[in-house]
Design an enzyme around this catalytic site. Sequence first.
Site, PDB file in Angstrom:
ATOM      1  N   GLY A 139      11.030 -39.036  -5.471  1.00 54.21           N
ATOM      2  CA  GLY A 139       9.768 -39.275  -4.764  1.00 54.21           C
ATOM      3  C   GLY A 139       9.807 -38.404  -3.523  1.00 54.21           C
ATOM      4  N   THR A 140       9.328 -37.177  -3.685  1.00 53.81           N
ATOM      5  CA  THR A 140       9.563 -36.219  -2.596  1.00 53.81           C
ATOM      6  C   THR A 140       8.613 -36.384  -1.419  1.00 53.81           C
ATOM      7  OG1 THR A 140       8.342 -34.645  -3.937  1.00 53.81           O
ATOM      8  CG2 THR A 140      10.734 -34.448  -3.924  1.00 53.81           C
ATOM      9  N   ASN A 141       7.551 -37.176  -1.592  1.00 45.64           N
ATOM     10  CA  ASN A 141       6.710 -37.436  -0.408  1.00 45.64           C
ATOM     11  C   ASN A 141       7.512 -38.233   0.609  1.00 45.64           C
ATOM     12  OD1 ASN A 141       4.805 -36.331  -2.031  1.00 45.64           O
ATOM     13  ND2 ASN A 141       3.606 -38.196  -2.305  1.00 45.64           N
ATOM     14  N   ASP A 142       8.075 -39.347   0.141  1.00 43.16           N
ATOM     15  CA  ASP A 142       8.887 -40.149   1.043  1.00 43.16           C
ATOM     16  C   ASP A 142      10.156 -39.420   1.448  1.00 43.16           C
ATOM     17  OD1 ASP A 142       8.025 -42.723   1.970  1.00 43.16           O
ATOM     18  OD2 ASP A 142       7.712 -43.228  -0.133  1.00 43.16           O
ATOM     19  N   CYS A 164       8.329 -36.869  -9.070  1.00 41.98           N
ATOM     20  CA  CYS A 164       6.972 -37.393  -9.198  1.00 41.98           C
ATOM     21  C   CYS A 164       6.215 -37.341  -7.891  1.00 41.98           C
ATOM     22  CB  CYS A 164       6.995 -38.815  -9.745  1.00 41.98           C
ATOM     23  SG  CYS A 164       7.876 -39.953  -8.682  1.00 41.98           S
ATOM     24  N   HIS A 197     -10.422 -27.379   8.906  1.00 43.32           N
ATOM     25  CA  HIS A 197      -9.674 -28.530   8.389  1.00 43.32           C
ATOM     26  C   HIS A 197     -10.228 -28.962   7.029  1.00 43.32           C
ATOM     27  CE1 HIS A 197      -8.781 -32.885   8.014  1.00 43.32           C
ATOM     28  NE2 HIS A 197      -7.591 -32.485   8.437  1.00 43.32           N
ATOM     29  N   MET A 217      -4.755  -6.173  10.280  1.00 48.02           N
ATOM     30  CA  MET A 217      -5.465  -5.136  11.009  1.00 48.02           C
ATOM     31  C   MET A 217      -6.449  -4.352  10.146  1.00 48.02           C
ATOM     32  SD  MET A 217      -4.090  -1.861  12.939  1.00 48.02           S
ATOM     33  CE  MET A 217      -4.678  -0.837  11.621  1.00 48.02           C
ATOM     34  N   GLU A 269      14.249 -41.425  -3.027  1.00 42.38           N
ATOM     35  CA  GLU A 269      13.289 -41.003  -2.000  1.00 42.38           C
ATOM     36  C   GLU A 269      13.781 -41.296  -0.591  1.00 42.38           C
ATOM     37  OE1 GLU A 269       9.621 -43.141  -2.731  1.00 42.38           O
ATOM     38  OE2 GLU A 269      10.724 -44.757  -3.687  1.00 42.38           O
ATOM     39  N   LYS A 309       0.832  -1.199   0.000  1.00 42.44           N
ATOM     40  CA  LYS A 309       0.000   0.000   0.000  1.00 42.44           C
ATOM     41  C   LYS A 309       0.870   1.255   0.000  1.00 42.44           C
ATOM     42  CE  LYS A 309      -3.746  -0.431   2.472  1.00 42.44           C
ATOM     43  NZ  LYS A 309      -4.285  -0.702   3.813  1.00 42.44           N
ATOM     44  N   SER A 354      13.993 -40.457 -10.503  1.00 44.68           N
ATOM     45  CA  SER A 354      12.795 -39.649 -10.293  1.00 44.68           C
ATOM     46  C   SER A 354      12.669 -39.437  -8.795  1.00 44.68           C
ATOM     47  CB  SER A 354      11.566 -40.360 -10.842  1.00 44.68           C
ATOM     48  OG  SER A 354      10.430 -39.577 -10.581  1.00 44.68           O
ATOM     49  N   ARG A 410       6.511 -47.634 -12.180  1.00 44.12           N
ATOM     50  CA  ARG A 410       7.159 -47.961 -10.919  1.00 44.12           C
ATOM     51  C   ARG A 410       6.763 -49.353 -10.492  1.00 44.12           C
ATOM     52  NH1 ARG A 410       5.782 -44.781  -5.535  1.00 44.12           N
ATOM     53  NH2 ARG A 410       3.798 -45.846  -5.856  1.00 44.12           N
ATOM     54  N   GLY A 430      -7.145 -10.287   6.804  1.00 47.55           N
ATOM     55  CA  GLY A 430      -6.875 -11.048   8.027  1.00 47.55           C
ATOM     56  C   GLY A 430      -5.993 -10.267   8.967  1.00 47.55           C
ATOM     57  N   ARG A 484      -2.937   2.918   8.571  1.00 47.40           N
ATOM     58  CA  ARG A 484      -3.272   1.832   7.642  1.00 47.40           C
ATOM     59  C   ARG A 484      -2.139   0.823   7.587  1.00 47.40           C
ATOM     60  NH1 ARG A 484      -4.602   4.834   2.119  1.00 47.40           N
ATOM     61  NH2 ARG A 484      -5.948   3.021   1.843  1.00 47.40           N
ATOM     62  N   ARG A 533       1.699 -46.078 -10.957  1.00 48.22           N
ATOM     63  CA  ARG A 533       1.864 -46.814  -9.697  1.00 48.22           C
ATOM     64  C   ARG A 533       1.219 -48.180  -9.842  1.00 48.22           C
ATOM     65  NH1 ARG A 533      -0.264 -41.225  -7.634  1.00 48.22           N
ATOM     66  NH2 ARG A 533      -1.212 -41.617  -9.640  1.00 48.22           N
ATOM     67  N   TYR A 540      12.120 -33.011 -16.119  1.00 50.92           N
ATOM     68  CA  TYR A 540      10.670 -32.845 -16.139  1.00 50.92           C
ATOM     69  C   TYR A 540      10.106 -32.869 -14.723  1.00 50.92           C
ATOM     70  CZ  TYR A 540      10.336 -37.843 -15.190  1.00 50.92           C
ATOM     71  OH  TYR A 540      10.439 -39.070 -14.598  1.00 50.92           O
ATOM     72  N   ARG A 560      -3.944  -0.960  -6.356  1.00 49.86           N
ATOM     73  CA  ARG A 560      -3.167  -2.204  -6.306  1.00 49.86           C
ATOM     74  C   ARG A 560      -3.629  -3.070  -7.465  1.00 49.86           C
ATOM     75  NH1 ARG A 560      -6.156  -4.304  -0.935  1.00 49.86           N
ATOM     76  NH2 ARG A 560      -8.205  -3.738  -1.690  1.00 49.86           N
TER      77      ARG A 560
END
Length: 884
Positions: free
Chosen positions: A767-770, A832, A456, A105, A746, A24, A765, A618, A103, A94, A562, A852, A338
Amino acid sequence: MAETKFVYHFAEGDAGMRNLLGGKGANLAEMTNIGIPVPDGFIVTTEACTDYYKNKTKISDKIKAQIQKALAELEGKTKKKLGCAKNPLLVSIRSGSRASMPGMMDTVLNLGLNDQTTAGLAKLTGNPRFANDCYRRFIMMFANVVVELEKHKFEHIFGEIKEKKGIENDSDLTAADLAEVIKEFKAFYKKGTGEDFPQDPQVQLMKSIAAVFRSWNNPRAITYRRLNDIPGDWGTAVNVQMMVFGNMGDTSGTGVCFTRDPSIGTNKLYGEYLMNAQGEDVVAGVRTPLKIDALEKQNPKVFKQFVDIYKKLEKHYKDMQDIEFTIEDGKLFILQTRVGKRTAAAALKIAVDLFAEKMISQEEALLKIDPKQLDALLHPQFVPAELAKAKAIAEGLPASPGAACGQAVFTAERAVEFKNAGKKTILVRLETCPDDIEGMNVTEGILTARGGMTSHAAVVARGMGTCCVAGCGALRISEEGRYFEVAGKRYNEGDFISLDGASGKVYGEVIKTQAAKLTGDFKTIMDWADKYRKLGIRTNAETEADLKKAIEFGAEGVGLARTEHMFFGTGRIEPMREMIVSNTKEEREKALAKLLPIQRDDFYAIFKAMKGLPVTIRFLDPPLHEFVPTSQQDIAILAQEMGMAVEHLKATIASLHEFNPMLGHRGLRLAITYPEIAVMQTRAVIEAAIQVQKDLKIDIVPEIMIPLVAEVKEYNYIKKYVVETADEIIAKSGVKLKYMVGTMIEIPRACITADEIAKQAEFFSFGTNDLTQMTFGFSRDDAGKFLPDYYSKKIFDSDPFVRMDLDGVGFLVKMAVDKGKSARKDLKVGICGEHGGDPSTIEFCHKVGLTYVSCSPFRVPIARLAAAQAAIREKKGGCASENR
Ligand code: ADP
Ligand code: MG
Ligand code: MG
């Protein structure tokens, strides 16, 4: 060393100083300097906010002194003085962080008023009604924002007085009426705080500035930041600005405007205003505002001036603007500009139009669109004609976009059971909790009776891209009784209902949905994105429907098929179960022989659908406990099928129990114990590829991916089986077929030894979850229970399973890429994990040189755009797109 400058006059700043001055403030400064009429003021910087927190939430004397100096200068320029009864300076306070943040002030207006200055202002303007109107507003805003008394209590008092006087419109209250309001407000203030309303404007000022700093860390702001990837250490700036008055009478007013239509993007001024009003009156709905077009008749001179200004601002910022203005006795002032928020559809249209209007380049157009926003356009929508005929039974909050239709279920377990039976559901809950995740994942839509936009259910649904209507209070839900009631009608489990995640409406009937289409502006933008991106885009998919969708959305291959996902469903889960509970190699091979043709057909279908595009398959990585039968009946059937005693089978199942399945006998570990599994899968892949070549003349190079490698010797052990099996089949077939064998990275140890692995593996590749799970040591299945504490206690800004942790996990990824490429120059590297569809992670993938990214079909367009943005930003020198 020169003293740090914590305070800037508007004339000293510009739009480039956003980080220091907040969005602002930077724009107020920029407008001041390009000759837009902006009431003068100064900005206390975001660094002052950081200092405030370092200084145990105190504004240091140094900063106070700089504020005093700037104030004195402002008084000099305006020839008014804060607290002076004869000619009082009034200011607004402001907040303004780098990224716009609802969210935080609320604004305090008319600061500087007290009993004396209000009398002075009345005399000066000859308008006591106006002066009292300002004072009553100020007391309420200060009380609400600074000492946190509830606003609605004041509104209640205000309403009572209006009622007593028989007045409907605020603007009809007389000076005397307003004096009464002030008296009551002050009394309520005293009751609530034990103190008199502060009469000293200096105290008012410092307290208000501190309140803005404080609001940076209120829970709403923290949640908003997490959902929008805004770092917690940025801080907010504070703008102190001379007041101009829209509430001076019928020649004054205030309004807000978008320079284009924010819902569909049309190039036409869009907005509202209200005469004799101040601040938020327009949005708060105290009176019905007028359409901006009406201003042309009411005051053509001001309207023309406004048109000139908005066109100038649009040209200057090269984007659609959201402008706030005030008219003080026929004189126009601009209070904010803005880049305007817009729907995804409008974002696409505006970007394409601005390019056509020669205001921006294609690259700039691409940078204007928030990739995450596209999500809303990619989910199924109701067929408009069908929706028009339907009648809503209730309305909740539009928590996550999309349209959904399915059978009502009331527990997560039932949602899973329905899904396994091939039925579509809507999960109806009082509210959801982390235990419901599985059900939320398989359901078409989520409907809750409690909770807001950040509950949630809402947060998780948006994360999953699942349609959600939250906080639908009209529903009376009995989870135990498996029904809900609304408007006197009961809906039982299995009854069809529909949800509109965009409007929040709930329907007690089937409404047909249609798939999203990539056409028009959307297609144009995607075509442009493909021109600029360097990263390839693949998809994580194995079913025909998903593959089709992914290709339509522009996927260039499958990054992750998978194989265990292919074994859910009747006719498939049974031999899979047999395989898992087999005690001997013979038993296992018997089960595998049943699985072989099923797998071969599946792979055939994938290769056929992908028409020669690369496909990474896989090998089996099943969480075993998800497959073993649990019901007595299923156990009995399986025992019979295998000619095994029920007790014996039960013992086998019990022996399969793992204390920590996530770190258990899964991934290639399973194939180390039972290599015949890898042999069967290789056979299925290679035979399918040969068949596709013979039948359809599709040349394909299957990529066989071994999951969960930690040590190159593990990999080699499996690879030997794969290569021997594949080569033998190919030799016998007489067909020429190339294939690749690679691995999923992973486990941290695999990253550390990536060079050794790359000597043996033709591709990686991630496996970024694991990898995230194992780098943090957070169980993916349990993290949902404690991560919220990490957000509220400001340890984490975001969920590491959604946005990649660049310092830790990202470091490992980069190291593995570098080491891998040092050992094998042409190593293909992809990602992946869930992160593959997250724009900020995609930028990182671009930077570390991945080949990729692979993501779910619905995220493919998002990934295409994010990849283009990463490439464009890199070319431009890495400036982030904070201008949204
Ligand atoms: P938000 O960030 O919530 O939009 P703002 O700081 O923009 O809050 O303030 C809200 C409104 O208050 C503005 O749109 C404007 O109408 C009014 N306002 C703020 N400062 C002034 C001022 N100096 N003079 C007159 N009105 C003001
Ligand atoms: Mg504003
Ligand atoms: Mg894994």
